[in-house]
Each structure stands twice: as structure tokens, then as C-alpha cells.
Design an enzyme around this catalytic site. Structure first.
Site, mmCIF file in Angstrom:
data_model
loop_
_atom_site.group_PDB
_atom_site.id
_atom_site.type_symbol
_atom_site.label_atom_id
_atom_site.label_comp_id
_atom_site.label_asym_id
_atom_site.label_seq_id
_atom_site.Cartn_x
_atom_site.Cartn_y
_atom_site.Cartn_z
ATOM 1 N N ASP A 247 0.916 -1.292 0.023
ATOM 2 C CA ASP A 247 0.032 0.043 -0.149
ATOM 3 C C ASP A 247 0.884 1.241 -0.004
ATOM 4 O O ASP A 247 1.766 1.291 0.892
ATOM 5 C CB ASP A 247 -1.129 -0.120 1.251
ATOM 6 N N TYR B 274 2.655 10.161 0.143
ATOM 7 C CA TYR B 274 3.920 9.537 0.871
ATOM 8 C C TYR B 274 5.272 10.127 0.328
ATOM 9 O O TYR B 274 5.773 9.286 -0.606
ATOM 10 C CB TYR B 274 3.700 8.223 0.888
ATOM 11 N N LYS C 191 -3.677 5.810 -3.592
ATOM 12 C CA LYS C 191 -4.684 6.633 -3.201
ATOM 13 C C LYS C 191 -4.781 7.695 -4.138
ATOM 14 O O LYS C 191 -3.846 8.143 -4.820
ATOM 15 C CB LYS C 191 -4.584 7.099 -1.648
#
Length: 328
Positions: free
Chosen positions: A58, A63, A89
Site C-alpha cells: 500500500d 507519502y 490513493k
């Protein structure tokens, strides 16, 4: 059999064909969360997870402003793509930014800012594919729409539904921290999965109130992240983090009380934290963040560590666990 050789079961998300391993690797730390991570160490971390049976990885543009996706893509490049389940995401876009940004210690001239528009979702998806070095992701998640539910449903969710219908994403869902906001979105849209961080742990069982029952009712699989609540449930020492900030005295004392009962049964607190979260029937997989191979190996060993049933009984009797919480 050591942690690197153990097989992890695969679970299907909702009514889709997408499968995740019972333990997944959360790849935020690989982007230099709090402190830098060398590229070689990031690759070795992914390799350790793979060798331990992890098949779900993930990440998110948020990030490290794309750095996590880039490092994950490089690390997985030599792995058989059909065996990998990737989740990323949508809901943030990368913009130019100089200097250090937020929690990320390796500035790369970019920062991620919220944009839940329909157009931004497609751009975000294409950017993620490029950084990951792949032509598809198995799971697409609306990222942190807590304060923007309307915009997220109208823009990002609508785009994800179209991507799923076109076969470009296999399962769609949300990636959030807030249980009430997550429950609201799950009740209003057709999601396959809810990735929820830190809301069903030894210290916080708030997901039991509304969210997890709703997910079971609607056939939405849960991926439970943040099982250590930012570190305090791995090491409840003074200065430990709880939900990304320093833990207050009351939370620290509670974590230490849980740890004391674990010690009574020769059970590491880390093992109890991982296995408790995994035991709820709504949870298909738990997500463990790691920044080096040793942390991966430890997490897999703790996931398999035997725990006597009396430990859970004692935690409930001491008022440290909600009575109705399912236990292993």
C-alpha cells in the site's frame, strides 16, 4: 519454518476478484517518514516482505510526495506482476515545493495538496502508474476525505467508479482515520474496501461503534492499518508516538498496563497488537508499516506468535479491552 518462509493466506475484497495477503506492507515509511531511508534499504524491506509471503503493498502520492510510489515500483520491478496487489490513493496532487514538507524528511521539490476533483483523480491515477512503473493498480482509495465528503464523492469516487467499470482498477474504497466520516461515506457510496488507520487497536476500538458493523452489513472489506497507533503499541516507552504525535500521560499509562499483562503471559505487546486487530471478522488484512527488513521480519514473527486465550480475558477483566471486542 522462519518468518521469511511462512505462507500468508489471501483474502478477497468485497465482491471483487482482488485478493490481499493477511498481512500487507504499508509503504509510507519507505519515503522517509520522520527520518530518511536509503534506497537500498527500502528495496530490501520490500524484498523481506515478499519473502515472508506479503503480496499486498500500500502506498500513496502523499507519502514523500511520490517518493514511496517510486521506491515501491523499483523494488517490485523484478517480481511477477500477476502475484502483486498494489493499492494507492487519490485525492491529492503533487505541486512544486522547496524545502522539507510535513512529516517527510527527504525533500524532492514536491508536496502533495488536496484536490478531490474529477479531473484531478484521473491525473493522480496516471501519475501513480508512472511512478510505480505499472499499467494498473488493483486497489484505488479516496485518501483522507474526512473534511471534504461531498467533493470526494462527486469527484474522486465518481472517477474511481469509472476506472473500475473500465477494468483499470479492481477494487475501490476509502483510506481514512476517522470512523464517523468513514461510516458516512460507506453508507453513501458503493465501496469494496475501507482502509482504516488506528481506529481498531488495543488502545482504540472506536470502529466497533458504527463503522465495522456497517462494513459487515454492506459487504465492505476492511484493511486495518496503524495497528501500533504510530509506535506506542510497539514500544510504550516515554516519548512514544500515538497517532503521529507524542503520547500523553494517560495513553502511555494505558499502553504500559496492557504491556504488563502481556508480559505475564510471555507475549510481546507487538504480537498482541497485531493479532487483536486481525481477529475482527470485518478485517481482511492488517497493514504494517516498516522501514527496514528487521521490522518486517519482526512483524511477521509477531503475527504468528502463539498467544494464550487467558491474556485476552485478563485484558477485558482489567477494563483495558472493550468487552464485545472479538479476540483470536
Amino acid at each position: 519454518m522462519n518468518a521469511r518462509q511462512a505462507a500468508l493466506p489471501l483474502r478477497r475484497l468485497g465482491a471483487t476478484d482482488v485478493e490481499v495477503s493477511a498481512v500487507g506492507l504499508g509503504c509510507a515509511p519507505l519515503a522517509g517518514l520522520y527520518t530518511p531511508v536509503e534506497e537500498a534499504v527500502a528495496t530490501a524491506t520490500v524484498d523481506a516482505a515478499w519473502d515472508g509471503g506479503v503480496r499486498h503493498f500500500d502506498t500513496a502520492p502523499h507519502y514523500g510526495a511520490g517518493l514511496s510510489e517510486e521506491r515501491l515500483g523499483q523494488a517490485l520491478a523484478a517480481k511477477p506482476r500477476e502475484a502483486v496487489t498494489l493499492s494507492t490513493k487519490l485525492g491529492r496532487v503533487l505541486v512544486d515545493h522547496e524545502g522539507q514538507w510535513d512529516l517527510w524528511s527527504e525533500p524532492n521539490g514536491k508536496a502533495a495538496v488536496f484536490d478531490f476533483s474529477y479531473r484531478a483523480a484521473f491525473a493522480s491515477h496516471l501519475g501513480s502508474l508512472e511512478r510505480l512503473g505499472t499499467d494498473r493498480v488493483e486497489i484505488g482509495l479516496v485518501h483522507d476525505p474526512d473534511d471534504h465528503p461531498g467533493a470526494a464523492l462527486e469527484g474522486t469516487y465518481r472517477a474511481l467508479a469509472e476506472l473500475k467499470a473500465a477494468g483499470r482498477v479492481g477494487a475501490i474504497g476509502i483510506g481514512m482515520n476517522s470512523t464517523d466520516a468513514a461510516a458516512d461515506l460507506v453508507s453513501r457510496a458503493d465501496f469494496d474496501v475501507a482502509l482504516i488507520a488506528g481506529r481498531y487497536t488495543l488502545l482504540d476500538q472506536s470502529a466497533l461503534d458504527k463503522l465495522y458493523p456497517l462494513c459487515l452489513e454492506r459487504g465492505v472489506s476492511v484493511i486495518a492499518a496503524g495497528v501500533f497507533n504510530s509506535g506506542i503499541l510497539a514500544d510504550p516507552s516515554p516519548g512514544a508516538r500515538f497517532d503521529y504525535a507524542g503520547a500523553d500521560r494517560q495513553v502511555l499509562a494505558r499502553a504500559q498496563a496492557i504491556s504488563t499483562i502481556c508480559d505475564r503471559y510471555d507475549t510481546p505487546l507487538r504480537a498482541a497488537a497485531l493479532q487483536f486487530t486481525a481477529a475482527h471478522p470485518a478485517v481482511a488484512s492488517i497493514l504494517v508499516g516498516a522501514r527496514n527488513p528487521a521490522e518486517v521480519d519482526d512483524a511477521l514473527a509477531m503475527y504468528a506468535h502463539p498467544i494464550p486465550g487467558a491474556l485476552w480475558h485478563d485484558l477485558k477483566r482489567a477494563g483495558l479491552l472493550t468487552e464485545e471486542a472479538p479476540v483470536p
